[in-house]
Design a protein around this motif. Structure first.
Motif: not given
Length: 187
Positions: A117-123
């Motif tokens: 989830v953190v990675g998707l938000i960062a993307a």
């Protein structure tokens, strides 16, 4: 046929957007590239509006894109497609959660989802910054490096970031200020 496509595409987004509306942004950018229902600039405007209006970003985005694509019915179908997976999953979870909530595998699964989830938000944040702070399309056509950075947007970003850290006001204050400045620069 467009209604079925809208429903299925937003159903997929709703199914895999674990963590909230910002997680759905990479999927929405893919829809823009895949179907061209709206432009990247429309999507950026939609994100700004969805962030500043009540309600989940994903549903607001689905309604906007569905409406722009196929009118009121398209907006309703896209919104239903976005919400349906969550409703189905929550109904299943509620039914079985009490039996499995202490299971170590279930806990480990939830722990594993957090970094994704953190990675998707960062993307999503990177995509928004790429579109709003940089002019890659203009740079590609002119090959002029000075055209790459949108100075007005970068200055506004820096001022807003400073204001947020310095004055600690409610986010709606900064959204209103940025909207007002955007209107002034547009006209």
């Amino acid at each position: 046929m467009i209604y079925i496509t809208l429903f299925l595409e937003f159903f997929k987004i709703g199914l895999f957007s674990i963590g909230g509306g910002l997680v759905s942004l990479p999927f929405l950018y893919d829809l823009v590239d895949k179907y061209g229902w709206i432009t990247s600039q429309d999507l950026l405007d939609m994100i700004a509006i969805a962030e500043s209006t009540p309600g989940p970003i994903g549903i607001n985005a689905a309604t906007f894109m569905g409406y722009k694509t196929a009118g009121i019915l398209g907006g309703a179908i896209a919104s239903l497609g976005m919400a349906a997976p969550s409703l189905i999953i929550i109904a299943i979870i509620v039914h079985y959660f009490m039996k499995f909530n202490e299971n170590p595998l279930v806990r480990a699964g939830f722990d594993g989802i957090r970094p994704a989830v953190v990675g998707l938000i960062a993307a999503a944040g990177f995509q928004v910054a790429k579109i709003s702070l940089f002019n890659f399309d203009l740079y590609k056509t002119t090959k002029d490096f000075s055209q790459l950075i949108d100075l007005k947007a970068l200055v506004l970003f820096a001022v807003m970031l400073y204001g947020i850290n310095r004055f600690k006001k409610h986010p709606i204050v900064y959204i209103a200020i940025a909207g007002f400045v955007g209107i002034i620069f547009k006209f």
